[in-house]
Every structure is written in structure tokens, then in C-alpha cells.
Design a protein around this motif. Structure first.
Motif, short mmCIF file in Angstrom:
data_model
loop_
_atom_site.label_atom_id
_atom_site.label_comp_id
_atom_site.label_asym_id
_atom_site.label_seq_id
_atom_site.Cartn_x
_atom_site.Cartn_y
_atom_site.Cartn_z
N ILE A 170 0.87 -1.31 0.03
CA ILE A 170 -0.01 -0.14 0.02
C ILE A 170 0.83 1.25 -0.13
N GLY A 171 0.58 2.11 -0.69
CA GLY A 171 1.38 3.46 -0.90
C GLY A 171 2.04 3.44 -2.35
N GLY A 172 1.39 4.49 -3.00
CA GLY A 172 2.07 4.86 -4.27
C GLY A 172 2.21 3.85 -5.12
N SER A 173 3.14 3.98 -6.42
CA SER A 173 2.96 2.84 -7.31
C SER A 173 4.43 2.27 -7.34
N LYS A 174 4.45 1.31 -8.48
CA LYS A 174 5.81 0.60 -8.27
C LYS A 174 6.95 1.46 -8.74
N ASP A 175 6.59 2.67 -9.21
CA ASP A 175 7.77 3.74 -9.95
C ASP A 175 7.97 4.81 -8.93
N ARG A 176 7.04 4.98 -8.21
CA ARG A 176 7.56 6.24 -7.12
C ARG A 176 6.46 6.23 -5.83
N GLY A 177 7.09 6.99 -4.91
CA GLY A 177 6.49 6.72 -3.43
C GLY A 177 7.02 5.82 -2.57
N VAL A 178 6.37 5.81 -1.43
CA VAL A 178 6.92 5.04 -0.46
C VAL A 178 6.00 3.77 0.02
N VAL A 179 6.46 2.74 0.66
CA VAL A 179 5.41 1.73 1.12
C VAL A 179 4.87 2.27 2.43
N ALA A 180 3.56 2.31 2.56
CA ALA A 180 3.14 2.63 3.85
C ALA A 180 2.68 1.60 4.60
N SER A 181 2.03 0.44 3.86
CA SER A 181 1.78 -0.82 4.51
C SER A 181 2.25 -1.96 3.78
N CYS A 182 2.28 -3.15 4.30
CA CYS A 182 2.65 -4.27 3.29
C CYS A 182 2.35 -5.69 3.88
N SER A 183 1.70 -6.46 3.34
CA SER A 183 1.39 -7.80 3.91
C SER A 183 2.54 -8.54 4.51
N TYR A 184 1.97 -9.63 5.22
CA TYR A 184 3.32 -10.51 5.63
C TYR A 184 3.92 -11.10 4.57
N GLU A 185 3.08 -11.53 3.24
CA GLU A 185 3.84 -12.21 2.37
C GLU A 185 4.67 -11.39 1.43
N ALA A 186 4.60 -9.89 1.61
CA ALA A 186 5.57 -9.28 1.04
C ALA A 186 6.66 -8.84 1.87
N ARG A 187 6.54 -9.01 3.33
CA ARG A 187 7.85 -8.88 4.22
C ARG A 187 8.60 -10.07 3.94
N GLN A 188 8.17 -10.91 3.46
CA GLN A 188 8.96 -12.33 3.20
C GLN A 188 10.29 -12.01 2.31
N TYR A 189 9.84 -10.85 1.33
CA TYR A 189 11.03 -10.52 0.36
C TYR A 189 11.75 -9.37 0.91
N GLY A 190 11.59 -9.14 2.30
CA GLY A 190 12.52 -7.77 2.78
C GLY A 190 11.96 -6.73 2.60
N ILE A 191 10.55 -6.66 2.38
CA ILE A 191 9.97 -5.08 2.09
C ILE A 191 9.28 -4.75 3.50
N HIS A 192 9.46 -3.54 3.61
CA HIS A 192 8.92 -2.98 4.93
C HIS A 192 8.45 -1.42 4.80
N SER A 193 7.94 -1.06 5.57
CA SER A 193 7.25 0.38 5.62
C SER A 193 8.24 1.38 5.38
N ALA A 194 8.05 2.46 4.92
CA ALA A 194 9.01 3.57 4.52
C ALA A 194 9.86 3.21 3.64
N MET A 195 9.94 2.05 3.00
CA MET A 195 10.97 1.68 2.04
C MET A 195 10.52 2.40 0.42
N PRO A 196 11.30 2.87 -0.48
CA PRO A 196 10.77 3.44 -1.55
C PRO A 196 10.24 2.32 -2.46
N SER A 197 9.09 2.62 -3.04
CA SER A 197 8.37 1.85 -3.70
C SER A 197 9.04 0.94 -4.92
N ALA A 198 9.96 1.87 -5.34
CA ALA A 198 10.86 1.33 -6.59
C ALA A 198 11.68 0.13 -6.14
#
Length: 394
Positions: A34-62
Motif C-alpha cells: 500500500i502506498g504509491g505505485s511501483k515507480d514512485r512513492g514509499v511503502v505505507a504498509s505491506c502484507s506478511y507475504e510481501a515482508r518475506q521478500y525484505g519489504i518494510h514500511s517507509a521503503m521506496p516503492s521502486a
């Protein structure tokens, strides 16, 4: 006899994602960002399935896209999340004597003294089940003798779980955890402790208080107390906010009247939509201007209770004319609506017509369903997709 506190910390799991999944069950089990698009913005929230790839909030969406190209990116809707938060808040409000709402998806509850009549843990368990049943949202809680330990218990109980730390077993629970698990212990503090070989909270519990004070000064005692599970902070009763505001810093200072007015229209629309979504009315509006030399001016004006843009926008534009001489470049501009009270814009019937009220209701229904700024004034379109982050704590 020792006086025992019963503090519950409640956290809605991956809240924004969970709300989206409630609307679209096809998202369940998939990596969602959640938050922005794949090209710009930052991650506001993500599912546990996404976190398994090392993704976390405040990370650049790109960067998140590079880590998980098949993730589903959603802009999200502030209206939907606020409404879901209100649903949960109302359930808690009706169920417990004292609670504190610390963010859109996080609460502390004080059940101290309730053990004379009820089992506090069972009460918290029943409350969690009620939230799950009535809202369909996953929720976790931790229960302990303090806010700090309760929050840590919640984090260990996630996702969608619960955990009670018995009185007297706080240090035992905390000892094997990494020091980074202590709430409010910053990254730099942790790095310094790592340099001294302190990695687990159990290591920190064994540290001499004077040593910590020599390294961290006054903060040393705070760190030592947290590691021991000592936290006497109280639950601050929940109260409704009395104002709502937003501001924007320009990338380049501007003295262009059209740019400023366009920004003001967009910001006022934003706040008016929030007011109506929360069934609030404002009786005071204000404008904040910061010039390029950092000199800051604020100007406010009393108005009749309203949440309608066609009343608020002319008032805000008038304040701009009074606060700015149209020559000095402006660095930051802000809008604030205050002296709020509960009520709908039916109160404004003496100055609104039926068509206007129907228009607002239609606009709000569309924006709630498809996201803020789906429908807005043409004057606010240029700024409608500016770098506004709807996920900031309110």
C-alpha cells in the motif's frame, strides 16, 4: 498485597492491507503493498507475504518492486482506513472503562482493578474475538503489567494472535529477545550497545546502571528500566481531536498566485472530506504561510459551523489575500480547521441548497469507495496527485 496492573496493547495486523482484503478477498495470501505505485512513492504498509521478500514500511516503492516484482501495488484510501478504525474504536469504547488510541490501528487498554469482577485476560480475549467477528479484521494483543511489555507481547503474538505475560515473568519473557525489540529504542542506541557486546535484552538486564548512564547520560536509566520491564506510564484517556490540518512545502519557493490558490483548494477539499467522513463540523479556519526567509505567519477566522468546501474555500482564499502581499516568495503553506464538533452538514441548510448537499454526498460516496481525490474540483486537479501521504498518524 501487591497492586497488579493489567495493561492490554492491541494492534490491527497489517491494517491497511487487511482493510483492502476485506473489500477484495482475492488479495488474501498475495504480496500486497500500500502506498504509491511501483515507480514512485514509499511503502505505507505491506502484507506478511510481501515482508518475506525484505519489504518494510517507509521503503521506496521502486526498491520494493525490485525485491518483489509480482507484488500488487495499491494507492489506498484514507477514507476507508479511517472508517475501519472508527469501527474498531467504537467496539473498544463500548467494552472497556479506559483506553488510549495511539494511532489509527493501535490501542492501549487499562483493565487494572477489573480482576475483582472479571478475568482480565478473558475480557481481552472476548474483545479481540468481537472485533474479528464484527469487522472481519485480524487483530493481535499482548497483556502485561506495563505498556512496554504489553506492546512487546503483541509483537511476539503477531500475526493474528494473543499473548499474556504473567506478573513477575516480564524479565524472563524479554531476556531472549534482541534489544531492538524494546519499543522506542533507536537504531543508533542499539548499534552502540552492539559495540559493547550487548545484543539480547538479557545482556542488557545484566548491565550496570552506572555504566549505561556513563555511555548514554540521562537516557541510560530509561534504557535500564525498559530492559527490566519497568514502566509506570499511564493510559491517557482517548479524546476526540479538536482540529485537523495539512501543509505543503514547495520544492521551489513560489509567488505565483494561481499555484498557491490551486494548492489551497486541494488542501481544503482534503480536510473537508475528512470532516464529513468523521461527521464533524468546523467553526474556525486558519492559514499558515512560511516565507523564503523562514518567517512564518498564521491568520485565522471564525465561521459558521460547516464542512462544505464552497464555504471553506472562499474563506481560505480571503485569508491568503490578507496574509500575503503577492510579492514575497512562499516556501510553505498550510490549512487548519479547528474548534470541531460532531454533526453533519444538514446544519448548513440555511446556506446550502438541496443540490449542493446531494452533490457532496455523491462525491463522498465515490471518494470513499475509490479513494480520496477520485472526484474533486477542477481547480484542485493539478495538485490532486501531489505527494500527499494519507497514512500519516492523525
Amino acid at each position: 498485597m501487591e497492586f497488579k496492573r493489567h495493561i492490554v496493547h492491541i494492534d490491527l495486523d497489517s491494517f491497511f492491507v487487511s482493510v483492502e482484503r476485506r473489500i477484495n478477498p482475492d488479495l488474501i495470501g498475495k504480496p500486497v503493498i500500500i502506498g504509491g505505485s511501483k515507480d514512485r512513492g514509499v511503502v505505507a504498509s505491506c502484507s506478511y507475504e510481501a515482508r518475506q521478500y525484505g519489504i518494510h514500511s517507509a521503503m521506496p516503492s521502486a526498491k520494493a518492486y525490485k525485491l518483489c516484482p509480482h507484488a500488487i501495488f495499491l494507492h489506498g484510501s484514507h477514507g476507508r482506513y479511517s472508517e475501519a478504525s472508527r469501527e474498531v474504536t467504537q467496539i473498544i469504547h463500548n467494552s472497556v472503562p479506559l483506553y488510549q488510541k495511539t494511532s489509527i490501528d493501535e490501542f492501549y487498554i487499562d483493565l487494572t482493578g477489573m480482576d475483582r469482577f472479571y478475568d482480565p485476560y478473558q475480557l481481552a480475549t472476548d474483545l479481540r474475538q468481537q472485533v474479528i467477528t464484527e469487522t472481519g479484521l485480524p487483530i493481535s494483543f499482548g497483556m502485561a503489567s506495563s505498556k512496554t511489555v504489553a506492546k512487546m507481547a503483541t509483537n511476539q503474538a503477531k500475526p493474528n494472535g494473543q499473548l499474556r505475560i504473567e506478573h513477575g515473568r516480564e524479565k524472563e519473557f524479554m531476556a531472549p529477545l534482541n534489544i531492538s525489540k524494546i519499543p522506542m529504542l533507536g537504531e543508533k542506541t542499539c548499534e552502540k550497545l552492539y559495540q559493547y557486546g550487548v545484543e539480547k535484552i538479557g545482556d542488557l538486564q545484566k548491565c550496570n546502571l552506572r555504566f549505561l548512564e556513563s555511555v548514554f547520560g540521562r537516557a541510560g536509566k530509561y534504557i535500564w528500566e525498559k530492559a527490566q520491564g519497568i514502566d509506570y506510564s499511564e493510559i491517557v484517556p482517548h479524546s476526540e481531536r479538536k482540529s485537523i490540518s495539512t501543509e505543503h512545502t514547495f520544492h521551489q519557493d513560489t509567488a505565483d498566485q494561481r499555484t498557491l490558490e490551486t494548492m489551497l483548494v486541494s488542501m481544503t477539499e482534503e480536510l473537508a472530506f475528512k470532516l464529513r467522513s468523521e461527521n464533524k463540523l468546523a467553526s474556525c479556519l486558519a492559514i499558515k504561510i512560511r516565507f523564503n526567509n523562514f518567517e512564518t505567519h498564521t491568520l485565522q477566522e471564525k465561521i459558521a459551523l460547516t464542512s462544505a468546501e464552497h464555504i471553506l474555500i472562499p474563506g481560505i482564499k480571503n485569508l491568503l489575500k490578507r496574509a500575503w502581499n503577492q510579492h514575497r516568495p512562499i516556501r510553505l503553506i498550510g490549512v487548519k480547521l479547528s474548534q470541531l464538533c460532531s454533526g453533519s452538514y444538514q446544519i448548513n441548510l440555511f446556506e446550502d441548497n438541496e443540490e449542493q448537499i446531494k452533490l457532496y454526498k455523491a462525491m463522498d460516496n465515490i471518494n470513499f469507495k475509490f479513494g480520496n481525490k477520485t472526484v474533486c474540483r477542477a481547480a484542485g486537479m493539478e495538485i490532486g496527485q501531489r505527494n500527499f501521504n494519507p497514512f500519516q498518524a492523525e
